[in-house]
Design a protein around this motif. Structure first.
Motif, short mmCIF file in Angstrom:
data_model
loop_
_atom_site.label_atom_id
_atom_site.label_comp_id
_atom_site.label_asym_id
_atom_site.label_seq_id
_atom_site.Cartn_x
_atom_site.Cartn_y
_atom_site.Cartn_z
N LEU A 92 -35.29 8.74 -0.96
CA LEU A 92 -35.94 7.73 0.17
C LEU A 92 -34.89 6.95 0.99
O LEU A 92 -34.99 6.94 2.15
CB LEU A 92 -37.18 6.91 -0.12
CG LEU A 92 -38.45 7.74 -0.51
CD1 LEU A 92 -39.30 6.81 -1.37
CD2 LEU A 92 -38.97 8.65 0.64
N SER A 93 -34.23 6.22 0.20
CA SER A 93 -33.11 5.48 0.61
C SER A 93 -32.04 6.46 1.68
O SER A 93 -31.62 6.04 2.57
CB SER A 93 -32.16 4.98 -0.35
OG SER A 93 -32.89 4.01 -1.05
N ASN A 94 -31.77 7.80 1.26
CA ASN A 94 -30.86 8.48 2.01
C ASN A 94 -31.50 8.99 2.95
O ASN A 94 -31.00 8.94 4.26
CB ASN A 94 -30.52 9.57 1.03
CG ASN A 94 -29.58 9.24 -0.08
OD1 ASN A 94 -28.98 8.27 0.04
ND2 ASN A 94 -29.67 10.17 -1.22
N ARG A 95 -32.71 9.37 3.06
CA ARG A 95 -33.50 9.74 4.32
C ARG A 95 -33.61 8.60 5.24
O ARG A 95 -33.57 8.78 6.51
CB ARG A 95 -35.12 10.17 3.86
CG ARG A 95 -34.88 11.38 3.00
CD ARG A 95 -34.90 12.58 3.78
NE ARG A 95 -34.58 13.72 2.81
CZ ARG A 95 -34.87 14.94 3.17
NH1 ARG A 95 -35.49 15.41 4.21
NH2 ARG A 95 -34.82 15.99 2.17
N ALA A 96 -34.06 7.28 5.02
CA ALA A 96 -34.13 6.36 5.56
C ALA A 96 -32.80 5.97 6.19
O ALA A 96 -32.62 5.82 7.54
CB ALA A 96 -34.45 5.08 4.93
N ALA A 97 -31.64 6.08 5.59
CA ALA A 97 -30.44 5.82 6.20
C ALA A 97 -30.11 6.94 7.24
O ALA A 97 -29.39 6.58 8.15
CB ALA A 97 -29.23 5.84 5.21
N LEU A 98 -30.35 8.20 6.89
CA LEU A 98 -30.09 9.29 7.74
C LEU A 98 -30.99 9.01 9.12
O LEU A 98 -30.60 9.35 10.30
CB LEU A 98 -30.60 10.67 7.30
CG LEU A 98 -29.66 11.08 6.34
CD1 LEU A 98 -29.94 12.32 5.68
CD2 LEU A 98 -28.07 11.36 6.82
N LEU A 99 -32.26 8.78 8.88
CA LEU A 99 -33.20 8.37 10.03
C LEU A 99 -32.61 7.31 10.86
O LEU A 99 -32.33 7.35 12.11
CB LEU A 99 -34.51 8.00 9.56
CG LEU A 99 -35.51 7.60 10.72
CD1 LEU A 99 -35.93 8.82 11.55
CD2 LEU A 99 -36.47 6.93 10.21
N PHE A 100 -32.11 6.30 10.37
CA PHE A 100 -31.73 5.06 11.15
C PHE A 100 -30.20 5.45 11.77
O PHE A 100 -29.96 5.00 12.97
CB PHE A 100 -31.40 3.89 10.29
CG PHE A 100 -32.81 3.33 10.08
CD1 PHE A 100 -33.95 2.91 10.75
CD2 PHE A 100 -33.25 3.15 8.66
CE1 PHE A 100 -35.07 2.62 10.75
CE2 PHE A 100 -34.46 2.62 8.26
CZ PHE A 100 -35.29 2.20 9.26
N LEU A 101 -29.44 6.21 11.18
CA LEU A 101 -28.11 6.57 11.80
C LEU A 101 -28.51 7.43 12.80
O LEU A 101 -27.60 7.61 13.92
CB LEU A 101 -27.23 7.36 10.58
CG LEU A 101 -26.68 6.42 9.60
CD1 LEU A 101 -26.02 7.07 8.56
CD2 LEU A 101 -25.67 5.27 10.35
N GLY A 102 -29.47 8.35 12.95
CA GLY A 102 -29.75 9.20 14.04
C GLY A 102 -30.34 8.68 15.15
O GLY A 102 -29.81 8.71 16.19
N LEU A 103 -31.02 7.38 14.67
CA LEU A 103 -31.59 6.61 15.93
C LEU A 103 -30.33 5.67 16.47
O LEU A 103 -30.53 5.82 17.88
CB LEU A 103 -32.49 5.49 15.53
CG LEU A 103 -33.93 6.39 14.92
CD1 LEU A 103 -34.98 5.11 14.32
CD2 LEU A 103 -34.59 6.87 16.08
N ALA A 104 -29.59 5.33 15.58
CA ALA A 104 -28.36 4.59 16.19
C ALA A 104 -27.57 5.28 16.99
O ALA A 104 -26.96 4.96 18.30
CB ALA A 104 -27.78 3.88 15.08
N GLN A 105 -27.35 6.74 16.66
CA GLN A 105 -26.44 7.61 17.34
C GLN A 105 -27.07 7.71 18.56
O GLN A 105 -26.26 7.87 19.68
CB GLN A 105 -26.51 8.89 16.55
CG GLN A 105 -25.57 10.18 17.41
CD GLN A 105 -25.69 11.36 16.69
OE1 GLN A 105 -26.26 11.47 15.63
NE2 GLN A 105 -24.76 12.18 17.02
N GLU A 106 -28.46 8.06 18.95
CA GLU A 106 -29.18 8.23 20.04
C GLU A 106 -29.18 7.13 20.92
O GLU A 106 -28.75 7.17 22.17
CB GLU A 106 -30.63 8.66 19.63
CG GLU A 106 -30.53 10.10 19.37
CD GLU A 106 -30.17 11.10 19.97
OE1 GLU A 106 -30.53 11.12 21.37
OE2 GLU A 106 -29.73 12.05 19.57
N LYS A 107 -29.22 6.12 20.60
CA LYS A 107 -29.18 4.64 21.44
C LYS A 107 -27.52 4.60 21.77
O LYS A 107 -27.42 4.09 22.83
CB LYS A 107 -29.46 3.56 20.58
CG LYS A 107 -30.84 3.40 20.16
CD LYS A 107 -31.85 3.07 21.46
CE LYS A 107 -33.17 3.07 20.97
NZ LYS A 107 -33.83 2.65 22.14
N LEU A 108 -26.69 4.81 20.88
CA LEU A 108 -25.20 4.58 21.42
C LEU A 108 -24.75 5.78 22.44
O LEU A 108 -24.23 5.43 23.46
CB LEU A 108 -24.65 4.84 20.28
CG LEU A 108 -22.88 4.69 20.36
CD1 LEU A 108 -22.46 3.28 20.82
CD2 LEU A 108 -22.09 4.99 19.20
#
Length: 128
Positions: A92-108
């Motif tokens: 779950l930690s890995n999935r949450a990190a991937l989700l947040f990294l994906g969102l950060a990538q889109e925002k960037l």
């Protein structure tokens, strides 16, 4: 003692009236039951969502900040449970990190896109 003896037609009319009233009341009760059932389902879904969020938060909190000592864990639950919980928390930690990294990538990307159009050197791309 002038009681009127009911005729067969007046009895049939009374029966028909009572059946109509019964049907109306049955419809009202069925509608109330259906409304109550839908409301209970909605409340149950919300309770599951909130409960799942609490459990997920607890698992993530224990994974990031530590949980009980090994001696306390081994006395209260089987070892398989702890391995499963640790694996689940890690996943779950890995999935949450991937989700947040994906969102950060889109925002960037969305942040850099307007700046890139106004740039004097369009040949230079970020990351090169």
């Amino acid at each position: 003692m002038n009681k009127k003896i009911p005729t067969k037609t007046s009895i049939n009319e009374r029966i028909a009236t009572l059946e109509r009233q019964s049907a109306l009341l049955r419809e009202v009760i069925d509608q109330d039951f259906e409304d109550t059932r839908k409301r209970a389902i909605d409340i149950g879904k919300m309770a599951l969502i909130v409960g799942g969020g609490v459990v997920l938060t607890l698992i993530l909190f224990r994974n990031f900040f530590g949980g009980k000592d090994e001696e306390e864990q081994s006395s209260s639950r089987p070892r398989v449970y702890h391995r499963f919980r640790d694996q689940l928390g890690s996943e779950l930690s890995n999935r949450a990190a991937l989700l947040f990294l994906g969102l950060a990538q889109e925002k960037l990307k969305s942040y850099l896109q307007p700046n890139r159009e106004n740039d004097e050197n369009p040949d230079i791309t970020p990351g090169r």
